[in-house]
Scaffold this active site. Structure first.
Site, PDB file in Angstrom:
ATOM      1  N   HIS A 168       0.840  -1.197   0.000  1.00 55.65           N
ATOM      2  CA  HIS A 168       0.000   0.000   0.000  1.00 55.65           C
ATOM      3  C   HIS A 168       0.873   1.245   0.000  1.00 55.65           C
ATOM      4  O   HIS A 168       1.776   1.381   0.823  1.00 55.65           O
ATOM      5  CB  HIS A 168      -0.934  -0.028   1.214  1.00 55.65           C
ATOM      6  CG  HIS A 168      -1.939  -1.139   1.122  1.00 55.65           C
ATOM      7  ND1 HIS A 168      -2.276  -1.946   2.180  1.00 55.65           N
ATOM      8  CD2 HIS A 168      -2.660  -1.577   0.052  1.00 55.65           C
ATOM      9  CE1 HIS A 168      -3.187  -2.845   1.769  1.00 55.65           C
ATOM     10  NE2 HIS A 168      -3.417  -2.634   0.484  1.00 55.65           N
ATOM     11  N   GLU A 171       1.875   3.505   3.030  1.00 57.64           N
ATOM     12  CA  GLU A 171       2.435   2.833   4.207  1.00 57.64           C
ATOM     13  C   GLU A 171       3.963   2.927   4.156  1.00 57.64           C
ATOM     14  O   GLU A 171       4.696   1.946   4.042  1.00 57.64           O
ATOM     15  CB  GLU A 171       1.879   1.405   4.270  1.00 57.64           C
ATOM     16  CG  GLU A 171       0.347   1.472   4.426  1.00 57.64           C
ATOM     17  CD  GLU A 171      -0.389   0.143   4.322  1.00 57.64           C
ATOM     18  OE1 GLU A 171       0.271  -0.911   4.320  1.00 57.64           O
ATOM     19  OE2 GLU A 171      -1.637   0.172   4.251  1.00 57.64           O
ATOM     20  N   HIS A 305       3.040  -3.871   6.399  1.00 60.64           N
ATOM     21  CA  HIS A 305       2.009  -2.850   6.214  1.00 60.64           C
ATOM     22  C   HIS A 305       2.050  -1.896   7.404  1.00 60.64           C
ATOM     23  O   HIS A 305       2.733  -2.140   8.394  1.00 60.64           O
ATOM     24  CB  HIS A 305       0.611  -3.493   6.161  1.00 60.64           C
ATOM     25  CG  HIS A 305       0.364  -4.268   4.902  1.00 60.64           C
ATOM     26  ND1 HIS A 305      -0.511  -3.845   3.937  1.00 60.64           N
ATOM     27  CD2 HIS A 305       0.882  -5.438   4.451  1.00 60.64           C
ATOM     28  CE1 HIS A 305      -0.527  -4.714   2.943  1.00 60.64           C
ATOM     29  NE2 HIS A 305       0.310  -5.692   3.236  1.00 60.64           N
ATOM     30  N   GLU A 382       1.501  -5.349  10.657  1.00 59.56           N
ATOM     31  CA  GLU A 382       1.021  -3.971  10.649  1.00 59.56           C
ATOM     32  C   GLU A 382       1.922  -3.211  11.616  1.00 59.56           C
ATOM     33  O   GLU A 382       1.875  -3.416  12.827  1.00 59.56           O
ATOM     34  CB  GLU A 382      -0.440  -3.894  11.112  1.00 59.56           C
ATOM     35  CG  GLU A 382      -1.432  -4.604  10.202  1.00 59.56           C
ATOM     36  CD  GLU A 382      -1.788  -3.806   8.953  1.00 59.56           C
ATOM     37  OE1 GLU A 382      -1.340  -2.651   8.808  1.00 59.56           O
ATOM     38  OE2 GLU A 382      -2.514  -4.362   8.105  1.00 59.56           O
TER      39      GLU A 382
END
Ligand code: 3K0
Ligand code: CA
Ligand code: CA
Ligand code: ZN
Length: 453
Positions: A168, A171, A305, A382
């Site tokens: 993404h 990110e 991410h 994440e």
């Protein structure tokens, strides 16, 4: 995005983001013909002293909740949304944190800087770094990958591991994570001290670093000097004004299920078909190419991410109460391995470990494909920041001052995963499963390669 509501909100924001600014403080930014229009989107802060709830903010006007602070809520809103909230009597301030790349975060490497950096490192350490491109993005940028190992130009019988950054675009900390790993494996490698953990791992593993899956999105995100909150790639959608497919919904395993959008303008748009993006085609072709003599060579993988400080493992595609229940395409042992290693890694970095579908349902993401199609023990990390009350409010765009600590924070987890790569089943006390040589059930076909040292 941390909730279904936010995902929906971003759809609306994506339209708005394309509207050029005619007033405001951004006039100094030089407009270039290929630059995206400046966004009519700002971060606003709403004090919660008078009991404003996120529900109220998102019911009538679909603003994006960017951060929930101890006594405020930061939202991302277009001027029309801000005006609508003001009309409803909300007390709204411009948030103290700006959204301008050039003012805040020059410590983050741009795509060009990243390429120069990795080419320089590859030149300095030719004995252990081999640079290649696994394909090109929609706009033609090379998807750079570094292989790191001793005898790096030889395909040795060593467990392989894959680390990926920037699915993404926004990110941005994930690119720094990849560059941290490149730096760590090269600068700390010392063939004269084979017991040093980095040296030992470089000598006994083949490590692939895919720095950015989505360079087009990354370049677009900062091209104007103002962060665009861009997530997807930059592939046009025929017949639609909006651009991009979500690379993390475009993988082929159970592509098209729930947890991905059919709408090209949505931030989780799945694309026109499995691997319809050149970026995901390249990732899959590369991983498929690591299938040697019927065995997938890559044992473990992490896709980085932001944000939320989570460690997620497959599957993401299960929905609702089915999440975490036994499922035919994952034997219980494999789920146990994923969970055991996920929890062990989380113990080193303080992230929250959970199955991916516990966060929300996804289909077509990397970890589902890597495990579902190849039995790779694959994780989504994440990264920083966390997203609950009391977390710093910068979301996808942390200040550059956190890069060093937040990348090093994952060092132990990554070394742990690399150590387990020679026999992940040993983590659940079933090392024999790594030695099975005959395929007496369909699952054993997919057993990780055994390191025959
Ligand atoms: O594996 C997963 O559950 C992916 C989570 C990921 C995603 O693609 O939705 N979260 S993110 O978009 O906020 N980085
Ligand atoms: Ca080697
Ligand atoms: Ca190999
Ligand atoms: Zn992401």
């Amino acid at each position: 995005m941390r909730s279904a509501t936010r995902t929906v909100c971003v759809l609306i924001l994506l339209f708005i983001i394309l509207a050029p600014l005619t007033t405001g403080p951004w006039h100094n930014v030089e407009a270039q013909s290929e630059s995206p229009p400046l966004p009519d989107i700002q971060r606003y802060r709403i004090e919660t002293a008078n009991n404003v709830t996120t529900q109220q903010l998102t019911t009538d006007i679909a603003v994006t909740i960017d951060h929930i602070g101890p006594d405020y809520i930061d939202i991302l809103a277009a001027s029309s949304e801000r005006d609508a909230l003001l009309a409803q009597g909300f007390d709204i301030q411009l948030s103290p944190r700006p959204l301008i790349f050039s003012q805040v975060d020059q410590t983050y490497q741009t795509y060009d800087e990243m390429v120069a950096n990795i080419q320089q490192v590859a030149q300095t350490y030719p004995a252990i770094v081999q640079l290649s491109s696994i394909g090109t993005s929609y706009e033609g940028r090379p998807l750079w990958m570094a292989k790191i190992s001793d005898n790096v130009t030889t395909d040795e019988a060593e467990p392989e591991a894959l680390f990926i950054g920037q699915y993404h675009a926004r990110e941005i900390l994930t690119v720094e994570m990849m560059l941290y790993l490149l730096d760590m494996f090269t600068r700390e490698y010392d063939p004269t001290t084979p017991d040093n953990e980095i040296t030992q791992l470089v000598n006994t593993r083949e490590i692939y670093l895919l720095f950015s899956v989505n360079p087009d999105g990354g370049v677009h995100d900062i091209a104007s000097g103002i962060y665009q909150y861009w997530r997807k790639n930059r592939q046009p959608n025929e017949g639609f004004g909006c651009i991009g497919t979500d690379p993390n919904r475009n993988h082929s395993y159970r592509w098209g299920g729930t947890g991905a959008s059919v709408s090209p303008c949505d931030n989780t748009y799945r694309g026109t078909g499995p691997a319809s993006t050149p970026e995901i085609t390249a990732v899959q072709n590369f991983v498929n190419s690591r299938m040697v003599s019927g065995r997938q060579q890559i044992e473990v993988a992490i896709s980085f991410h932001t944000y939320g400080e989570l460690i997620l493992w497959p599957y993401g595609y299960q929905s609702g109460t089915a999440c975490g229940t036994p499922i035919t395409d994952m034997p219980a042992d494999d789920l146990a391995v994923l969970q055991t290693m996920g929890e062990a890694m989380a113990a080193t970095n303080g992230y929250t470990p959970q199955q991916s579908c516990k966060l929300y349902t996804t289909s077509g993401d990397f970890v589902d494909w890597a495990y579902g199609a190849h039995r790779i023990f694959a994780y989504t990390f994440e990264m920083h920041p966390c997203f609950t009350t009391g977390c710093p409010g910068y979301g996808f765009y942390p200040p550059g001052s956190v890069i060093a600590t937040e990348t090093a924070r994952n060092r132990k987890a990554i070394l742990y995963l690399l150590q387990q790569a020679d026999c992940p089943y040993a983590t659940i006390d079933k090392p024999d499963r790594c030695n099975a040589s005959s395929a007496d059930d369909e699952w054993q076909l997919w057993l990780p390669i055994i390191q025959k040292a």
